[in-house]
Design a protein around this motif. Structure first.
Motif, PDB file in Angstrom:
ATOM      1  N   ALA A   1     -12.830 -23.138   3.877  1.00 45.84           N
ATOM      2  CA  ALA A   1     -13.687 -24.652   2.422  1.00 45.84           C
ATOM      3  C   ALA A   1     -13.226 -26.028   3.688  1.00 45.84           C
ATOM      4  O   ALA A   1     -12.913 -26.312   3.847  1.00 45.84           O
ATOM      5  CB  ALA A   1     -12.327 -24.257   1.979  1.00 45.84           C
ATOM      6  N   GLY A   2     -14.434 -26.420   3.128  1.00 45.38           N
ATOM      7  CA  GLY A   2     -14.655 -27.712   3.982  1.00 45.38           C
ATOM      8  C   GLY A   2     -15.143 -28.015   4.590  1.00 45.38           C
ATOM      9  O   GLY A   2     -15.279 -28.926   5.514  1.00 45.38           O
ATOM     10  N   ALA A   3     -15.627 -26.530   5.070  1.00 49.81           N
ATOM     11  CA  ALA A   3     -16.842 -26.599   6.717  1.00 49.81           C
ATOM     12  C   ALA A   3     -18.198 -27.258   6.260  1.00 49.81           C
ATOM     13  O   ALA A   3     -18.334 -26.837   7.424  1.00 49.81           O
ATOM     14  CB  ALA A   3     -16.851 -25.061   7.152  1.00 49.81           C
ATOM     15  N   GLY A   4     -18.533 -27.389   5.399  1.00 49.32           N
ATOM     16  CA  GLY A   4     -20.565 -28.166   5.740  1.00 49.32           C
ATOM     17  C   GLY A   4     -20.705 -27.243   4.987  1.00 49.32           C
ATOM     18  O   GLY A   4     -21.830 -26.894   5.096  1.00 49.32           O
ATOM     19  N   LYS A   5     -21.062 -25.762   4.832  1.00 47.00           N
ATOM     20  CA  LYS A   5     -21.758 -24.843   4.127  1.00 47.00           C
ATOM     21  C   LYS A   5     -22.711 -25.275   3.800  1.00 47.00           C
ATOM     22  O   LYS A   5     -23.390 -25.423   3.994  1.00 47.00           O
ATOM     23  CB  LYS A   5     -20.404 -23.525   4.332  1.00 47.00           C
ATOM     24  CG  LYS A   5     -19.560 -22.977   5.554  1.00 47.00           C
ATOM     25  CD  LYS A   5     -19.299 -21.874   5.074  1.00 47.00           C
ATOM     26  CE  LYS A   5     -18.336 -21.929   3.409  1.00 47.00           C
ATOM     27  NZ  LYS A   5     -17.212 -22.667   3.240  1.00 47.00           N
ATOM     28  N   THR A   6     -22.328 -25.114   2.690  1.00 46.06           N
ATOM     29  CA  THR A   6     -22.712 -24.836   0.838  1.00 46.06           C
ATOM     30  C   THR A   6     -24.662 -26.927   1.597  1.00 46.06           C
ATOM     31  O   THR A   6     -24.999 -26.419   1.126  1.00 46.06           O
ATOM     32  CB  THR A   6     -22.001 -25.653  -0.029  1.00 46.06           C
ATOM     33  OG1 THR A   6     -21.577 -24.777  -0.114  1.00 46.06           O
ATOM     34  CG2 THR A   6     -22.889 -25.876  -1.705  1.00 46.06           C
ATOM     35  N   LEU A   7     -23.608 -27.651   2.139  1.00 43.96           N
ATOM     36  CA  LEU A   7     -24.493 -29.158   2.247  1.00 43.96           C
ATOM     37  C   LEU A   7     -25.596 -28.713   3.321  1.00 43.96           C
ATOM     38  O   LEU A   7     -26.598 -28.963   3.412  1.00 43.96           O
ATOM     39  CB  LEU A   7     -24.146 -30.465   2.350  1.00 43.96           C
ATOM     40  CG  LEU A   7     -22.805 -30.630   0.616  1.00 43.96           C
ATOM     41  CD1 LEU A   7     -22.158 -31.921   1.766  1.00 43.96           C
ATOM     42  CD2 LEU A   7     -23.713 -30.692  -0.073  1.00 43.96           C
ATOM     43  N   LEU A   8     -24.679 -27.553   4.181  1.00 42.99           N
ATOM     44  CA  LEU A   8     -25.713 -27.930   5.727  1.00 42.99           C
ATOM     45  C   LEU A   8     -26.870 -26.530   5.165  1.00 42.99           C
ATOM     46  O   LEU A   8     -28.191 -26.720   5.418  1.00 42.99           O
ATOM     47  CB  LEU A   8     -25.319 -26.272   6.644  1.00 42.99           C
ATOM     48  CG  LEU A   8     -26.269 -26.509   7.149  1.00 42.99           C
ATOM     49  CD1 LEU A   8     -27.494 -26.824   8.363  1.00 42.99           C
ATOM     50  CD2 LEU A   8     -24.995 -25.492   8.210  1.00 42.99           C
ATOM     51  N   VAL A   9     -26.791 -25.551   4.381  1.00 41.09           N
ATOM     52  CA  VAL A   9     -27.646 -24.429   3.580  1.00 41.09           C
ATOM     53  C   VAL A   9     -29.024 -25.651   2.909  1.00 41.09           C
ATOM     54  O   VAL A   9     -30.154 -25.152   2.266  1.00 41.09           O
ATOM     55  CB  VAL A   9     -27.563 -23.747   3.142  1.00 41.09           C
ATOM     56  CG1 VAL A   9     -28.596 -22.642   2.539  1.00 41.09           C
ATOM     57  CG2 VAL A   9     -26.244 -22.799   4.130  1.00 41.09           C
ATOM     58  N   ALA A  10     -27.912 -26.746   2.002  1.00 41.46           N
ATOM     59  CA  ALA A  10     -29.103 -26.848   0.434  1.00 41.46           C
ATOM     60  C   ALA A  10     -29.987 -28.332   1.383  1.00 41.46           C
ATOM     61  O   ALA A  10     -31.207 -28.306   0.326  1.00 41.46           O
ATOM     62  CB  ALA A  10     -27.657 -27.757  -0.278  1.00 41.46           C
ATOM     63  N   ASP A  11     -29.407 -28.872   2.021  1.00 40.68           N
ATOM     64  CA  ASP A  11     -30.267 -29.854   3.529  1.00 40.68           C
ATOM     65  C   ASP A  11     -31.123 -29.135   3.260  1.00 40.68           C
ATOM     66  O   ASP A  11     -32.818 -29.191   3.744  1.00 40.68           O
ATOM     67  CB  ASP A  11     -29.518 -30.769   3.522  1.00 40.68           C
ATOM     68  CG  ASP A  11     -30.615 -31.518   4.846  1.00 40.68           C
ATOM     69  OD1 ASP A  11     -30.738 -32.321   3.816  1.00 40.68           O
ATOM     70  OD2 ASP A  11     -30.179 -31.213   6.108  1.00 40.68           O
ATOM     71  N   TRP A  12     -31.072 -27.860   4.448  1.00 41.44           N
ATOM     72  CA  TRP A  12     -32.419 -27.032   5.090  1.00 41.44           C
ATOM     73  C   TRP A  12     -33.192 -26.382   3.789  1.00 41.44           C
ATOM     74  O   TRP A  12     -34.591 -26.685   4.032  1.00 41.44           O
ATOM     75  CB  TRP A  12     -31.658 -26.075   5.694  1.00 41.44           C
ATOM     76  CG  TRP A  12     -32.426 -24.633   6.492  1.00 41.44           C
ATOM     77  CD1 TRP A  12     -33.250 -25.282   7.682  1.00 41.44           C
ATOM     78  CD2 TRP A  12     -32.957 -23.448   4.886  1.00 41.44           C
ATOM     79  NE1 TRP A  12     -33.783 -23.738   7.470  1.00 41.44           N
ATOM     80  CE2 TRP A  12     -34.555 -22.638   6.349  1.00 41.44           C
ATOM     81  CE3 TRP A  12     -32.851 -22.678   3.862  1.00 41.44           C
ATOM     82  CZ2 TRP A  12     -34.509 -21.675   6.712  1.00 41.44           C
ATOM     83  CZ3 TRP A  12     -33.734 -21.731   3.846  1.00 41.44           C
ATOM     84  CH2 TRP A  12     -34.295 -21.428   5.303  1.00 41.44           C
ATOM     85  N   ALA A  13     -32.608 -26.181   2.891  1.00 42.83           N
ATOM     86  CA  ALA A  13     -33.909 -24.899   2.004  1.00 42.83           C
ATOM     87  C   ALA A  13     -34.138 -26.948   1.031  1.00 42.83           C
ATOM     88  O   ALA A  13     -35.963 -26.332   1.072  1.00 42.83           O
ATOM     89  CB  ALA A  13     -32.081 -24.501   0.292  1.00 42.83           C
ATOM     90  N   ALA A  14     -33.580 -27.819   1.044  1.00 43.11           N
ATOM     91  CA  ALA A  14     -35.268 -28.858   0.336  1.00 43.11           C
ATOM     92  C   ALA A  14     -36.086 -29.589   0.970  1.00 43.11           C
ATOM     93  O   ALA A  14     -37.073 -29.616   0.684  1.00 43.11           O
ATOM     94  CB  ALA A  14     -33.631 -29.865   0.064  1.00 43.11           C
ATOM     95  N   GLY A  15     -35.821 -29.003   2.148  1.00 44.20           N
ATOM     96  CA  GLY A  15     -36.914 -28.802   3.510  1.00 44.20           C
ATOM     97  C   GLY A  15     -37.781 -27.786   3.124  1.00 44.20           C
ATOM     98  O   GLY A  15     -39.002 -28.066   4.155  1.00 44.20           O
ATOM     99  N   ARG A  16     -37.986 -27.033   2.646  1.00 47.10           N
ATOM    100  CA  ARG A  16     -38.880 -25.605   3.083  1.00 47.10           C
ATOM    101  C   ARG A  16     -40.080 -25.948   2.311  1.00 47.10           C
ATOM    102  O   ARG A  16     -39.562 -26.919   0.907  1.00 47.10           O
ATOM    103  CB  ARG A  16     -37.871 -24.247   1.958  1.00 47.10           C
ATOM    104  CG  ARG A  16     -36.367 -24.213   2.653  1.00 47.10           C
ATOM    105  CD  ARG A  16     -37.001 -23.490   3.963  1.00 47.10           C
ATOM    106  NE  ARG A  16     -36.482 -24.536   5.455  1.00 47.10           N
ATOM    107  CZ  ARG A  16     -36.904 -25.179   6.884  1.00 47.10           C
ATOM    108  NH1 ARG A  16     -37.957 -23.968   6.329  1.00 47.10           N
ATOM    109  NH2 ARG A  16     -36.603 -25.575   7.114  1.00 47.10           N
ATOM    110  N   ASP A  17     -41.104 -25.537   2.275  1.00 45.40           N
ATOM    111  CA  ASP A  17     -42.415 -25.744   1.830  1.00 45.40           C
ATOM    112  C   ASP A  17     -42.826 -24.516   0.774  1.00 45.40           C
ATOM    113  O   ASP A  17     -43.681 -24.174   0.671  1.00 45.40           O
ATOM    114  CB  ASP A  17     -43.600 -26.145   2.580  1.00 45.40           C
ATOM    115  CG  ASP A  17     -43.421 -24.143   3.684  1.00 45.40           C
ATOM    116  OD1 ASP A  17     -42.953 -23.728   3.631  1.00 45.40           O
ATOM    117  OD2 ASP A  17     -44.480 -24.405   4.522  1.00 45.40           O
TER     118      ASP A  17
END
Length: 899
Positions: free
Chosen positions: A61-77
């Motif tokens: 918990a708190g390792a930054g997993k969700t925000l990492l994937v969310a940021d990556w997903a937001a950049g998908r085409d």
């Protein structure tokens, strides 16, 4: 309504059978805050998710997993279907309803024929097949993110997800964001290279990244200083952000962060001032008190505060992100850094309160059935009477012997001082000492416990469940003590007492602790085996070997199977013994139990079987492994088995003196074991026969009871060697053909009869008996009886058809297909008994025409030693002269052919 149904044409399906709508927030990709730091190394790694069917981002918990994937997903085409799972998704139907809606919410057009779950608790397999087929037909793979997947605990959902992922093929890319290892066959994906993994270690910030994150918060820190911060927080994203937020409140942030590198109290001051002291007095009190807990629920927190408001306070703290994490099912835990600071503050503010908090927690947890946490808090409180009593009352004392938690429990109770005195503490001390085979101390504590139990029963006048649990724990330890001391009578008494006490103990406790009954039966079976009551032992051991309970009874099953293997071996059934011994080894191996668990008797059985098959190197390796493993249980059965197996190996190698030394020491036990006594006499008799002392060999077996067929056969052989064939045949006649003796006994009996008939001139009967022995022995690869038989059998094994029966497993086989037999191949001389290494050295020098004195000087031994070796070589090769020994050795390929 009983299923997940559409509300009408064109309407959106409901999420569950009660009509609740879908929560759209669960399909939304989380937004990254302005201070979020994109880390390109992780983004590049995540890009591989487009190349592999499965990606797992696994971290604390708190390792930054969700925000990492969310940021990556937001950049998908391309559309990304996002679903945040919840523990409330109990049914398969609800899970798949949400997942299908997540696909639709992301803009993925799903054909109507895919369908929708109609039941909250199940999903039709054809729906999954249709979904997989639709995804597999797509030109571009669909990306699906399941956030907080650790909340999915239903194995059926995992199996269904695996089915869709597998059959969707290149049409689906699944990304799991989880705190735990998901219930999927990850090993297969790893082996095939079809999995991308990002774990805690990779999620941790580097010093450079930490410096960049601080800069996002308006702070500037050199990389070396940031590295010290990373070391302190272990690169934990939430911890770094916490430090950054704390530094922002300081007039000199850089100095604050540098001080944090060496002094943690400044961060503690901030957290206490800015987080704790902003809360109400009731909330502060609750936070400080729960800091002694790894996890807590409102009821447990109320027990510590002696109030009733924990539920609302904890829910509010979680909503406010006040460093209280929700674990699901109404359980919470403190943010680790915050919890550590609160704990230190509690010790300063209320120095005498912590033991009382642990005691309250232990009392509440005992009522809730959480034994491990109960014991931990009871020990932390220093209340050893309570802690030992909790272990005994729960019938969990057997866990000190199962190999699962024995080290943890032993370590916990090692802190218990002598001032703690109760029946339970005596039982725990006895268990600790007996688990280490310290009989003197273990028995002393056990006698104290027995006396205390008797006094309590007298004073109370009844057998309460608590007293019954203590009595049952005593019976288990008494049976173990009886096993370790070789006292079958004590074991039977303990088993009888346990049977009566089980009726007084709550059934659910017995069901929760199957290891207690399994261990008790194992100890009882071992003592019965020691007493020579093989059938009674088999009954108890078979029941223990069939016990359910998974890992908790694995050790008892291993031990029982090992003892059953020994019974089969002693009865002459090598194949059965080998199969049971191998099964015993797999019982604990598949649960990764410590190698020092149990007695390891299965290794000795396998070694003994290897000796009978003349696989001496394998036997030596198994005996060494048994010696090196330092197994926890060292009982008379194990000690006798080790001595006998070792002596048999030494005898097979021609070292009669060492074999006699190996079986000479008596095994310490309260009663004499008939089979151990008989097997010891049998090995010693064979050693004296091999050393040329047949009269001594015959005398050793005269005192052995007649109910041991192997010893009767050994005695018959000795009588035959000393020239008393009539007595030998009478002994063999007492080996009942309707008995349960296996080939290791019957083959030897046939060979002794064959030798007697051969000596009487009846070669036809002798050959028939040898043929019968070869037939029986071949199935078991039983070679030692033929190697031990002596020179008389060698000419017979060279005759047709006995030669064909022995070829390939006892003697050298025929030439390879299509090859021309050499002269020595046409009439192969049987390899009947192996030469020892020193005997081969002597033989090689005989071939070099060296004299006895020259051989002695070359080998640095005495002339008499060389003569002893020569005598043994002549006997094994069935010759009387040097020249004949060399010739026979060349025929047997023990020496290279003459140049």
């Amino acid at each position: 309504m009983t299923g997940l149904q559409d509300n009408g044409p064109g309407s959106t399906p409901r999420a569950d059978p009660q009509g609740d709508p879908f929560l759209s927030t669960r399909f939304a990709v989380p937004k990254c805050p302005a201070t979020f730091l994109r880390r390109e190394r992780l983004v590049k790694h995540l890009d591989q998710a487009l190349l592999t069917p499965l990606t797992m981002v696994n971290g604390a918990a708190g390792a930054g997993k969700t925000l990492l994937v969310a940021d990556w997903a937001a950049g998908r085409d391309r559309p990304v279907a996002w679903l945040t799972t919840e523990a409330s998704d109990q049914g398969c139907g609800i899970f798949w309803a949400y997942l299908l809606q997540a696909l639709r919410a992301s803009g993925v057009p799903l054909p109507a024929e895919v369908g929708f779950p109609a039941d909250a608790n199940r999903v039709d397999h054809t729906l999954l097949a249709r979904l997989a087929a639709d995804l597999s037909a797509r030109d571009r793979p669909q990306i699906v993110v399941l956030d907080e997947y650790d909340r999915v605990t239903d194995p059926e959902i995992a199996e269904q997800l695996e089915f869709v992922l597998h059959h969707a093929g290149r049409g689906m890319r699944l990304i799991l964001v989880t705190r735990t290892e998901p219930l999927l066959p990850l090993h297969r994906y790893r082996a095939a290279g079809d999995m991308t993994e990002i774990r805690n270690a990779e999620l941790a910030f580097t010093p450079e990244e930490a410096a960049a994150l601080l800069e996002r918060h308006g702070l500037c820190l050199p990389v070396p200083a940031a590295g010290a911060l990373v070391e302190r927080t272990r690169g934990w994203a939430a911890g770094l952000r916490l430090c950054a937020l704390a530094a922002q409140e300081r007039p000199d942030p850089e100095t604050y962060l540098k001080e944090f590198e060496a002094d943690r109290t400044t961060v503690a001051d901030f957290l206490l001032a800015e987080v704790l002291k902003r809360q109400s007095p009731e909330t502060q009190d609750l936070l400080l008190r729960v800091s002694v807990l790894e996890r807590f629920c409102p009821e447990l927190a109320n027990a510590l505060t002696e109030r009733t408001d924990a539920g609302a306070i904890l829910a509010g703290l979680h909503r406010e992100n006040a460093f209280v994490e929700h674990l699901g099912h109404a359980w919470y835990r403190l943010h680790p850094l915050f919890g550590e600071i609160l704990h230190a503050h509690l010790q300063m503010r209320s120095p005498g309160l912590e033991p009382e908090l642990h005691r309250r927690a232990a009392t509440w947890l005992q009522r809730s059935g959480s034994l491990a946490e109960t014991l931990g808090h009871g020990a932390a409180a220093g209340d050893w009477e309570f802690t030992a009593g909790a272990l005994v009352d729960d019938l969990a004392i057997g866990q000190l012997f199962t190999g699962l938690q024995c080290d943890d429990l032993a370590g916990l109770f090692s802190r218990m001082g002598p001032e703690a005195t109760s029946t339970a503490t005596d039982l725990v001390r006895a268990a600790r000492e007996l688990s280490r085979c310290d009989l003197d101390r273990g028995l002393a504590h056990l006698r104290h416990a027995e006396q205390s139990l008797a006094e309590e029963r007298t004073s109370t006048g009844d057998d309460s469940p608590g007293l019954a649990a203590a009595g049952l724990s005593w019976a288990l330890l008494e049976a173990l003590a009886a096993r370790l001391t070789g006292s079958p009578g004590r074991a039977e008494s303990a088993a009888e007492a346990a049977e009566k006490l089980q009726e007084e103990v709550p059934t659910h406790l017995l069901d929760e602790h199957p290891e207690l009954t399994a261990l008790l039966l194992t100890h009882l079976g071992s003592t019965r085996l020691w007493a020579g009551r093989f059938e009674d032992a088999r009954a108890a051991l078979t029941t223990a070997a069939c016990c359910s309970g998974g890992a908790s009874t694995a050790l008892a099953r291993e031990e029982s199977l090992g003892h059953l293997a020994l019974i089969d071996y002693l009865n002459g059934w090598l194949g059965r013994a080998e199969r049971k011994a191998q099964a015993a080894m797999t019982e604990t191996e598949r649960f990764s139990l410590p190698q020092a668990s149990g007695s390891g008797i299965e290794l000795l059985v396998l070694a003994a079987v290897a000796v009978d098959r003349n696989e001496l190197g394998q036997a030596r390796a198994l005996l060494d492994r048994a010696a090196d493993s330092q197994h926890a249980v060292r009982d008379p059965v194990m000690e006798a088995g080790r001595a006998i197996a070792t002596a048999r190996l030494l005898l097979a190698r021609g070292d009669t003196h060492a074999a006699l030394e190996a079986v000479e020491p008596a095994v310490a036990a309260d009663v004499v074991s008939p089979w151990a006594q008989g097997q010891t006499a049998l090995v010693a008799s064979a050693a004296h026969l091999a050393a040329g002392r047949p009269e001594t060999a015959a005398e050793l077996l005269q005192a052995v009871p007649d109910d041991q067929p192997a010893c009767l056969v050994g005695a018959a052989r000795a009588q035959l060697v000393v020239g008393r064939p009539i007595e030998a045949m009478e002994l063999l006649d007492r080996v009942r053909p309707e008995g349960r003796s296996g080939p290791a006994v019957t083959v030897r009996a046939s060979l002794v009869r064959a030798q007697a008939f051969e000596g009487a001139g009846d070669s036809a009967t002798s050959r028939r008996l040898v043929a019968q022995a070869l037939h029986e022995a071949r199935r078991e690869r039983l070679r030692r009886p033929f190697l031990e038989a002596g020179p008389w059998i060698r000419p017979l094994l060279g005759m047709v058809p006995l030669r064909e029966l022995a070829a390939g497993w006892l003697t050298p086989g025929p030439p390879a297909h299509g090859g021309l037999p050499r002269s020595e191949d046409r009439s192969p001389a049987p390899v009947v008994e192996d030469l020892s290494g020193r005997e081969r050295d002597v033989l090689e020098r005989l071939a070099q025409m060296m004299s006895t004195e020259e051989i002695a000087a070359d080998l640095y031994v005495s002339v008499n030693t060389v003569k002893t070796h020569l005598k043994s070589v002549y006997r094994k090769l069935a010759v009387n002269r040097r020249h004949d020994a060399v010739r026979r050795a060349r025929e047997l390929r023990l020496l290279p052919p003459r140049p």
